[in-house]
Design a protein around this motif. Structure first.
Motif, PDB file in Angstrom:
ATOM      1  N   GLY A   1       3.680  -1.201  -0.936  1.00  0.00           N
ATOM      2  CA  GLY A   1       2.625  -0.706  -0.063  1.00  0.00           C
ATOM      3  C   GLY A   1       2.841   0.712   0.441  1.00  0.00           C
ATOM      4  O   GLY A   1       3.935   1.269   0.353  1.00  0.00           O
ATOM      5  N   ASP A   2       1.763   1.270   1.002  1.00  0.00           N
ATOM      6  CA  ASP A   2       1.776   2.609   1.591  1.00  0.00           C
ATOM      7  C   ASP A   2       1.932   2.469   3.103  1.00  0.00           C
ATOM      8  O   ASP A   2       0.991   2.030   3.784  1.00  0.00           O
ATOM      9  CB  ASP A   2       0.471   3.333   1.257  1.00  0.00           C
TER      10      ASP A   2
ATOM     11  N   LYS B   1       1.820   4.558   5.383  1.00  0.00           N
ATOM     12  CA  LYS B   1       1.052   5.530   6.178  1.00  0.00           C
ATOM     13  C   LYS B   1      -0.445   5.265   6.154  1.00  0.00           C
ATOM     14  O   LYS B   1      -1.218   5.981   6.782  1.00  0.00           O
ATOM     15  CB  LYS B   1       1.330   6.941   5.664  1.00  0.00           C
ATOM     16  N   ARG B   2      -0.859   4.246   5.415  1.00  0.00           N
ATOM     17  CA  ARG B   2      -2.305   4.021   5.279  1.00  0.00           C
ATOM     18  C   ARG B   2      -2.937   3.580   6.590  1.00  0.00           C
ATOM     19  O   ARG B   2      -4.042   4.027   6.948  1.00  0.00           O
ATOM     20  CB  ARG B   2      -2.577   2.975   4.194  1.00  0.00           C
ATOM     21  N   PHE B   3      -2.273   2.710   7.335  1.00  0.00           N
ATOM     22  CA  PHE B   3      -2.827   2.187   8.574  1.00  0.00           C
ATOM     23  C   PHE B   3      -1.997   2.676   9.760  1.00  0.00           C
ATOM     24  O   PHE B   3      -0.777   2.539   9.761  1.00  0.00           O
ATOM     25  CB  PHE B   3      -2.866   0.662   8.544  1.00  0.00           C
TER      26      PHE B   3
ATOM     27  N   SER C   1       2.830  -0.854   6.585  1.00  0.00           N
ATOM     28  CA  SER C   1       2.534  -0.155   7.842  1.00  0.00           C
ATOM     29  C   SER C   1       3.150  -0.891   9.023  1.00  0.00           C
ATOM     30  O   SER C   1       3.686  -0.263   9.953  1.00  0.00           O
ATOM     31  CB  SER C   1       1.015  -0.031   8.016  1.00  0.00           C
TER      32      SER C   1
ATOM     33  N   ASP D   1      -0.284  -2.613   1.820  1.00  0.00           N
ATOM     34  CA  ASP D   1      -0.314  -1.464   2.724  1.00  0.00           C
ATOM     35  C   ASP D   1      -0.206  -1.898   4.184  1.00  0.00           C
ATOM     36  O   ASP D   1       0.460  -1.236   4.998  1.00  0.00           O
ATOM     37  CB  ASP D   1      -1.600  -0.664   2.513  1.00  0.00           C
TER      38      ASP D   1
ATOM     39  N   ARG E   1      -3.577  -4.946  -2.802  1.00  0.00           N
ATOM     40  CA  ARG E   1      -3.142  -3.599  -2.425  1.00  0.00           C
ATOM     41  C   ARG E   1      -3.249  -3.395  -0.920  1.00  0.00           C
ATOM     42  O   ARG E   1      -2.339  -2.854  -0.286  1.00  0.00           O
ATOM     43  CB  ARG E   1      -3.995  -2.573  -3.174  1.00  0.00           C
ATOM     44  N   THR E   2      -4.332  -3.840  -0.326  1.00  0.00           N
ATOM     45  CA  THR E   2      -4.497  -3.680   1.122  1.00  0.00           C
ATOM     46  C   THR E   2      -3.472  -4.517   1.879  1.00  0.00           C
ATOM     47  O   THR E   2      -2.922  -4.082   2.893  1.00  0.00           O
ATOM     48  CB  THR E   2      -5.925  -4.071   1.536  1.00  0.00           C
TER      49      THR E   2
END
Length: 356
Positions: A197-198, A200-202, A247, A243, A239-240
């Motif tokens: 996951g990313d 920094k997305r949320f 986060s 993320d 994917r969400t």
């Protein structure tokens, strides 16, 4: 050659049934754990009655296997140690009564171990040869039920610097895993999902960051995640989910680093710069959090000591070691010891809080 000190440890505080034997040379001669994850997974969390019954079903055989794996006979043991609290009281009773029965039948001392002290002292068991950990040291104890910073001044001697005012970090992971449908247990599930996951997305909050002192708070972080999830169109795509997990993990790590940095300042004022930062408890197995705390320790001129992941989660080797540390100081218990569902490490601080 002097006789080696051998201690049997029993762990039944939650959903892991454990039996282990350690000696005074810091050797783990046996360490067996029966996991109850499959028993509790259908319910999304630990069911106390199921846990207690599983302890009853498996503890005796685990003890027999531990003694056999160590190549010993029961009468060669010097002491019998068991988690006396804190924990789910049904399970704690199973372990304590089994240990008392063994101690009485063998004529050996019984040692009631505070489960939190077992975590606190594990790093002294697992430290590499030549890098032994002396008192005092700074402890970040972070698990599903506990999140606190303490100065460890000796066996049985703890001074609390800060603790959570609501949820523990591990509890935040467990609730996040449930929200995201990641499965049980929550901590490992969130960490696994976060790897892809990313972070920094949320923009999730970093509770308590920048405030004085060393207290924690994670309930607001859990609530913010719940609002985020509620605002997304179901079903949430993989994917969400990844993320969101990343986060959340980043937010928890940032909060732990900030609060621990404050505790390092307090520790340095009292004991001088440098020293050892020990991180213990189930959340200490999280590699992202370990890496963030390693950077903090390096910036602060401290040595970081974290037990291997398998000895961060609940296990009997840590109970045996804490029992051995107490036994060689003459800190044994009578057979009238009462299991304790709550048992703070810094009892003076707990009493002060109760009077406030």
């Amino acid at each position: 050659m002097p006789k080696k000190t051998l201690v049997l440890g029993i762990e039944t505080s939650c959903d892991e049934t454990g039996a282990a034997i350690v000696d005074h040379d810091r050797r783990i001669l046996a360490n067996l754990v029966h996991s109850q994850i499959a028993d509790h997974r259908p319910y999304g969390g630990v069911v106390p009655e199921i846990a207690a019954r599983a302890h009853l079903d498996h503890l005796d055989s685990l003890i027999r296997r531990a003694v056999a794996d160590a190549g010993l006979e029961l009468d060669e043991l010097d002491a019998i140690a068991a988690t006396g609290g804190p924990g789910l009281i049904g399970g704690v009773i199973v372990g304590v009564m089994t240990a008392k029965a063994l101690a009485a039948s063998l004529g050996k001392p019984f040692v009631a171990v505070n489960h939190l002290e077992a975590h606190a002292l594990t790093a002294r068991l697992t430290a590499p040869e030549g890098q032994e950990i002396d008192f005092p040291y700074l402890l970040l104890l972070v698990s599903g039920g506990h999140c606190q910073l303490l100065t460890v001044e000796g066996v049985g001697r703890y001074r609390k610097l800060g603790s959570t005012i609501d949820d523990a970090a591990g509890e935040a992971f467990d609730k996040a895993a449930a929200l995201l449908g990641l499965g049980f247990p929550g901590g490992p599930a969130v960490e696994a999902a976060a790897r892809g996951g990313d972070p920094k997305r949320f923009a999730l909050p970093r509770p308590m960051i920048g405030r004085p002192g060393a207290d924690f708070s994670f309930s607001g972080l859990k609530t913010a995640l719940r609002h985020l999830v509620a605002g997304l169109q179901p079903p949430i795509d993989p994917r969400t989910k990844a993320d969101l997990a990343a986060s959340l993990q980043a937010a928890v790590a940032a909060a732990l680093v900030d609060r621990t940095a404050h505790a390092i300042e307090i520790f340095a004022e009292r004991h001088g710069p440098g020293g050892t930062l020990v991180v213990a408890g189930g959340v200490a197995a999280n590699q992202t959090i370990r890496a963030a705390l390693a950077k903090l320790a390096d910036r602060s001129g401290m040595r970081l000591a974290v037990p291997p992941p398998a000895l961060c989660t609940d296990n009997a080797a840590m109970v045996a070691w804490a029992g051995l540390e107490r036994f060689r100081l003459g800190l044994t218990d009578g057979l009238d010891f009462a299991p304790r569902p709550r048992w703070p490490l810094d009892e003076a601080a707990a009493l002060a809080g109760a009077k406030a």
